[in-house]
Design a protein around this motif. Structure first.
Motif, PDB file in Angstrom:
ATOM      1  N   TRP A 159       0.817  -1.217   0.197  1.00 53.54           N
ATOM      2  CA  TRP A 159      -0.106   0.094   0.098  1.00 53.54           C
ATOM      3  C   TRP A 159       1.060   1.404  -0.053  1.00 53.54           C
ATOM      4  CZ3 TRP A 159      -0.916   4.427   2.796  1.00 53.54           C
ATOM      5  CH2 TRP A 159      -1.971   5.258   2.431  1.00 53.54           C
ATOM      6  N   LEU A 160       1.981   1.329   0.838  1.00 52.85           N
ATOM      7  CA  LEU A 160       2.959   2.435   0.850  1.00 52.85           C
ATOM      8  C   LEU A 160       3.541   2.812  -0.373  1.00 52.85           C
ATOM      9  CD1 LEU A 160       3.812   4.567   2.935  1.00 52.85           C
ATOM     10  CD2 LEU A 160       5.793   3.065   3.241  1.00 52.85           C
ATOM     11  N   ALA A 161       3.766   1.965  -1.168  1.00 47.08           N
ATOM     12  CA  ALA A 161       4.477   1.820  -2.596  1.00 47.08           C
ATOM     13  C   ALA A 161       3.501   2.696  -3.366  1.00 47.08           C
ATOM     14  CB  ALA A 161       4.887   0.560  -3.190  1.00 47.08           C
ATOM     15  N   ARG A 162       2.242   2.531  -3.229  1.00 52.79           N
ATOM     16  CA  ARG A 162       1.286   3.202  -4.002  1.00 52.79           C
ATOM     17  C   ARG A 162       0.922   4.373  -3.676  1.00 52.79           C
ATOM     18  NH1 ARG A 162      -3.357  -0.780  -6.974  1.00 52.79           N
ATOM     19  NH2 ARG A 162      -1.957  -2.395  -7.728  1.00 52.79           N
ATOM     20  N   ASN A 163       1.043   4.456  -2.428  1.00 52.00           N
ATOM     21  CA  ASN A 163       0.605   5.726  -1.752  1.00 52.00           C
ATOM     22  C   ASN A 163       1.665   6.405  -0.809  1.00 52.00           C
ATOM     23  OD1 ASN A 163      -2.263   5.720  -2.302  1.00 52.00           O
ATOM     24  ND2 ASN A 163      -1.859   3.652  -1.716  1.00 52.00           N
ATOM     25  N   PRO A 164       2.975   6.757  -1.435  1.00 52.96           N
ATOM     26  CA  PRO A 164       4.068   7.133  -0.473  1.00 52.96           C
ATOM     27  C   PRO A 164       3.704   8.528   0.536  1.00 52.96           C
ATOM     28  CG  PRO A 164       4.318   7.701  -2.639  1.00 52.96           C
ATOM     29  CD  PRO A 164       3.099   7.013  -2.680  1.00 52.96           C
TER      30      PRO A 164
ATOM     31  N   TYR B 295     -14.759   0.926  10.259  1.00 51.14           N
ATOM     32  CA  TYR B 295     -14.534   2.505   9.742  1.00 51.14           C
ATOM     33  C   TYR B 295     -13.558   2.510   8.420  1.00 51.14           C
ATOM     34  CZ  TYR B 295     -15.203   2.755  14.646  1.00 51.14           C
ATOM     35  OH  TYR B 295     -15.729   2.368  16.152  1.00 51.14           O
ATOM     36  N   PRO B 296     -13.670   3.478   7.659  1.00 48.14           N
ATOM     37  CA  PRO B 296     -13.006   3.511   6.504  1.00 48.14           C
ATOM     38  C   PRO B 296     -11.364   2.991   6.541  1.00 48.14           C
ATOM     39  CG  PRO B 296     -14.101   5.514   6.546  1.00 48.14           C
ATOM     40  CD  PRO B 296     -14.109   4.807   8.048  1.00 48.14           C
ATOM     41  N   SER B 297     -11.008   1.946   5.836  1.00 48.06           N
ATOM     42  CA  SER B 297      -9.652   1.293   6.006  1.00 48.06           C
ATOM     43  C   SER B 297      -8.846   1.615   4.612  1.00 48.06           C
ATOM     44  CB  SER B 297      -9.951   0.044   6.246  1.00 48.06           C
ATOM     45  OG  SER B 297     -10.691  -0.779   5.509  1.00 48.06           O
ATOM     46  N   ASP B 298      -7.591   1.517   4.826  1.00 45.74           N
ATOM     47  CA  ASP B 298      -6.596   1.681   3.760  1.00 45.74           C
ATOM     48  C   ASP B 298      -6.048   0.383   3.469  1.00 45.74           C
ATOM     49  OD1 ASP B 298      -6.424   4.520   3.105  1.00 45.74           O
ATOM     50  OD2 ASP B 298      -5.608   4.596   5.103  1.00 45.74           O
ATOM     51  N   VAL B 299      -5.698  -0.437   4.679  1.00 44.95           N
ATOM     52  CA  VAL B 299      -5.263  -1.860   4.451  1.00 44.95           C
ATOM     53  C   VAL B 299      -6.131  -2.597   5.404  1.00 44.95           C
ATOM     54  CG1 VAL B 299      -3.109  -3.124   4.811  1.00 44.95           C
ATOM     55  CG2 VAL B 299      -3.027  -0.986   4.456  1.00 44.95           C
ATOM     56  N   VAL B 300      -6.668  -3.943   4.861  1.00 42.42           N
ATOM     57  CA  VAL B 300      -7.306  -4.881   5.657  1.00 42.42           C
ATOM     58  C   VAL B 300      -6.442  -6.174   5.711  1.00 42.42           C
ATOM     59  CG1 VAL B 300      -9.433  -6.661   5.559  1.00 42.42           C
ATOM     60  CG2 VAL B 300      -9.494  -3.922   4.736  1.00 42.42           C
TER      61      VAL B 300
ATOM     62  N   ALA C 208      -7.704   1.017  -1.603  1.00 41.19           N
ATOM     63  CA  ALA C 208      -7.180   0.243  -0.439  1.00 41.19           C
ATOM     64  C   ALA C 208      -6.902  -1.318  -0.707  1.00 41.19           C
ATOM     65  CB  ALA C 208      -8.321   0.170   0.596  1.00 41.19           C
ATOM     66  N   VAL C 209      -6.095  -1.595   0.017  1.00 36.63           N
ATOM     67  CA  VAL C 209      -5.762  -3.300  -0.175  1.00 36.63           C
ATOM     68  C   VAL C 209      -6.294  -4.191   0.864  1.00 36.63           C
ATOM     69  CG1 VAL C 209      -3.532  -2.913   1.185  1.00 36.63           C
ATOM     70  CG2 VAL C 209      -3.707  -4.872  -0.796  1.00 36.63           C
ATOM     71  N   PHE C 210      -6.678  -5.557   0.302  1.00 36.29           N
ATOM     72  CA  PHE C 210      -6.994  -6.408   1.045  1.00 36.29           C
ATOM     73  C   PHE C 210      -6.117  -7.680   1.164  1.00 36.29           C
ATOM     74  CE2 PHE C 210      -9.196 -10.518   1.521  1.00 36.29           C
ATOM     75  CZ  PHE C 210     -10.595 -10.403   2.348  1.00 36.29           C
ATOM     76  N   THR C 211      -5.499  -8.278   2.071  1.00 36.41           N
ATOM     77  CA  THR C 211      -4.306  -9.145   2.138  1.00 36.41           C
ATOM     78  C   THR C 211      -5.059 -10.349   3.295  1.00 36.41           C
ATOM     79  OG1 THR C 211      -2.198  -9.772   1.955  1.00 36.41           O
ATOM     80  CG2 THR C 211      -3.188  -8.198   3.725  1.00 36.41           C
ATOM     81  N   THR C 212      -4.661 -11.603   2.526  1.00 39.40           N
ATOM     82  CA  THR C 212      -4.979 -12.650   3.410  1.00 39.40           C
ATOM     83  C   THR C 212      -4.258 -13.910   2.995  1.00 39.40           C
ATOM     84  OG1 THR C 212      -6.816 -14.164   3.947  1.00 39.40           O
ATOM     85  CG2 THR C 212      -6.888 -13.431   1.816  1.00 39.40           C
TER      86      THR C 212
ATOM     87  N   THR D 234      -3.899 -14.704  -1.536  1.00 38.82           N
ATOM     88  CA  THR D 234      -4.780 -13.593  -2.190  1.00 38.82           C
ATOM     89  C   THR D 234      -4.435 -12.214  -1.674  1.00 38.82           C
ATOM     90  OG1 THR D 234      -6.377 -15.375  -2.472  1.00 38.82           O
ATOM     91  CG2 THR D 234      -7.102 -12.942  -2.818  1.00 38.82           C
ATOM     92  N   ARG D 235      -4.481 -11.239  -2.652  1.00 41.11           N
ATOM     93  CA  ARG D 235      -4.442  -9.994  -2.377  1.00 41.11           C
ATOM     94  C   ARG D 235      -5.358  -9.199  -3.352  1.00 41.11           C
ATOM     95  NH1 ARG D 235       1.115  -6.755  -3.106  1.00 41.11           N
ATOM     96  NH2 ARG D 235       0.609  -6.923  -5.308  1.00 41.11           N
ATOM     97  N   ALA D 236      -5.940  -8.204  -2.806  1.00 46.53           N
ATOM     98  CA  ALA D 236      -7.160  -7.463  -3.726  1.00 46.53           C
ATOM     99  C   ALA D 236      -6.896  -5.990  -3.255  1.00 46.53           C
ATOM    100  CB  ALA D 236      -8.350  -8.174  -3.569  1.00 46.53           C
ATOM    101  N   TRP D 237      -7.425  -5.368  -4.393  1.00 51.25           N
ATOM    102  CA  TRP D 237      -7.529  -3.608  -4.359  1.00 51.25           C
ATOM    103  C   TRP D 237      -8.788  -3.215  -4.773  1.00 51.25           C
ATOM    104  CZ3 TRP D 237      -2.966  -1.253  -2.912  1.00 51.25           C
ATOM    105  CH2 TRP D 237      -1.636  -2.092  -2.978  1.00 51.25           C
ATOM    106  N   THR D 238      -9.500  -2.186  -3.946  1.00 51.06           N
ATOM    107  CA  THR D 238     -10.371  -1.638  -4.427  1.00 51.06           C
ATOM    108  C   THR D 238      -9.839  -0.482  -5.487  1.00 51.06           C
ATOM    109  OG1 THR D 238     -10.102   0.090  -2.786  1.00 51.06           O
ATOM    110  CG2 THR D 238     -11.524  -1.358  -2.203  1.00 51.06           C
ATOM    111  N   THR D 239     -10.872  -0.203  -6.324  1.00 52.33           N
ATOM    112  CA  THR D 239     -10.478   0.743  -7.542  1.00 52.33           C
ATOM    113  C   THR D 239     -10.220   2.052  -6.973  1.00 52.33           C
ATOM    114  OG1 THR D 239     -12.663   1.242  -8.088  1.00 52.33           O
ATOM    115  CG2 THR D 239     -11.910  -0.407  -9.243  1.00 52.33           C
ATOM    116  N   SER D 240      -9.470   2.898  -7.410  1.00 53.46           N
ATOM    117  CA  SER D 240      -8.998   4.062  -6.838  1.00 53.46           C
ATOM    118  C   SER D 240      -9.940   5.097  -6.977  1.00 53.46           C
ATOM    119  CB  SER D 240      -7.668   4.796  -7.592  1.00 53.46           C
ATOM    120  OG  SER D 240      -7.770   4.737  -8.965  1.00 53.46           O
ATOM    121  N   ASP D 241     -10.929   5.167  -7.986  1.00 58.09           N
ATOM    122  CA  ASP D 241     -11.906   5.944  -8.075  1.00 58.09           C
ATOM    123  C   ASP D 241     -13.300   5.515  -7.575  1.00 58.09           C
ATOM    124  OD1 ASP D 241     -12.414   4.135 -10.031  1.00 58.09           O
ATOM    125  OD2 ASP D 241     -12.354   5.497 -11.871  1.00 58.09           O
ATOM    126  N   GLN D 242     -13.509   4.322  -6.697  1.00 60.74           N
ATOM    127  CA  GLN D 242     -14.682   4.094  -6.398  1.00 60.74           C
ATOM    128  C   GLN D 242     -15.409   5.033  -5.199  1.00 60.74           C
ATOM    129  OE1 GLN D 242     -13.780   0.059  -4.594  1.00 60.74           O
ATOM    130  NE2 GLN D 242     -14.555   0.918  -2.698  1.00 60.74           N
TER     131      GLN D 242
END
Length: 231
Positions: free
Chosen positions: A49-54, A153-158, A188-192, A223-231
């Motif tokens: 997540w940090l690499a995409r959102n420094p 609550y709103p999350s950046d990383v799950v 945001a990123v979802f990782t499991t 598995t890793r998944a991302w929400t779209t940046s404009d959702q």
């Protein structure tokens, strides 16, 4: 799931995990609890997540399953080492007793971060259903609740670290996953650790961009998944 007895086990990398007697399941991979958390949640979660959102701080992390506190502690160490503020929300319906968590060996496992040892017990002793600072860069809200009942609550990383779908299927249902993904911020990123096909199909149907990545030692995929940046 009720609060069944747990016992400490040693995984292949020398770090502890717990064996849940009721579910007949371990809290982490037997191939290495510490290595699994670093790989799945630090490397493919926070670092990605940090690499995409420094420069987007603070980072808001939501964890499903406080458990042994390993993910929370490693995130605190990450936040302090990088001097990046993290707001950490974690849930756990069945907290561990002190006689269990005080014996876990994570603070001894990596001597490079030994000076953060005092925070491990602080995380466990932090009051339930309250929020506040644990260290300079790490704030936490720890709720004693189930995922179905939790306020999100709103999350950046799950960090989705529930027990395996075969052991706790109710947490992997599409409608429960939807509750989590609906709370995720754009980009945001979802990782499991889980690589189940149905999970990936459900996440795709919920509008996430899904990746199958190499798993931690002893596990082929995760598995890793991302929400779209404009959702």
């Amino acid at each position: 799931m009720s609060n069944h007895p747990v016992r400490i086990i040693t995984t292949e990398d020398g770090s502890h995990s717990l064996y849940h007697e009721g579910l007949q399941e371990t809290y982490h991979s037997f191939h290495g609890a510490y290595r699994e958390s670093i790989h799945v949640f630090m490397l493919y979660g926070l670092d990605s997540w940090l690499a995409r959102n420094p420069r987007k701080y603070p980072i808001r992390v939501f964890e499903v399953g406080f458990g042994t506190g390993l993910n929370a502690w490693l995130t605190l160490v990450w936040a302090e080492q990088n001097q990046i503020p993290v707001l950490y929300h974690t849930i756990e319906p069945f907290p561990l007793e002190k006689e269990i968590y005080s014996q876990l060996n994570y603070i001894e496992h990596d001597h490079g971060i030994w000076h953060f040892h005092k925070y491990f017990e602080a995380l466990h002793q932090f009051p339930w259903n309250e929020g506040g600072p644990v260290s300079e860069y790490f704030n936490m809200k720890k709720d004693k609740t189930t995922l179905e009942e939790a306020q999100l609550y709103p999350s950046d990383v799950v960090f989705f670290d529930a027990f395996a779908p075969s052991k706790q299927p109710e947490l992997w249902k599409k409608e429960v996953l939807e509750k989590v993904t609906d709370s995720m911020k754009p980009g945001a990123v979802f990782t499991t650790y889980c690589a189940m096909g149905q999970l990936k199909r459900d996440l795709k149907e919920l509008g996430l961009e899904v990746e199958t990545l190499p798993g931690p030692p002893g596990k082929k995929e995760m598995t890793r998944a991302w929400t779209t940046s404009d959702q």
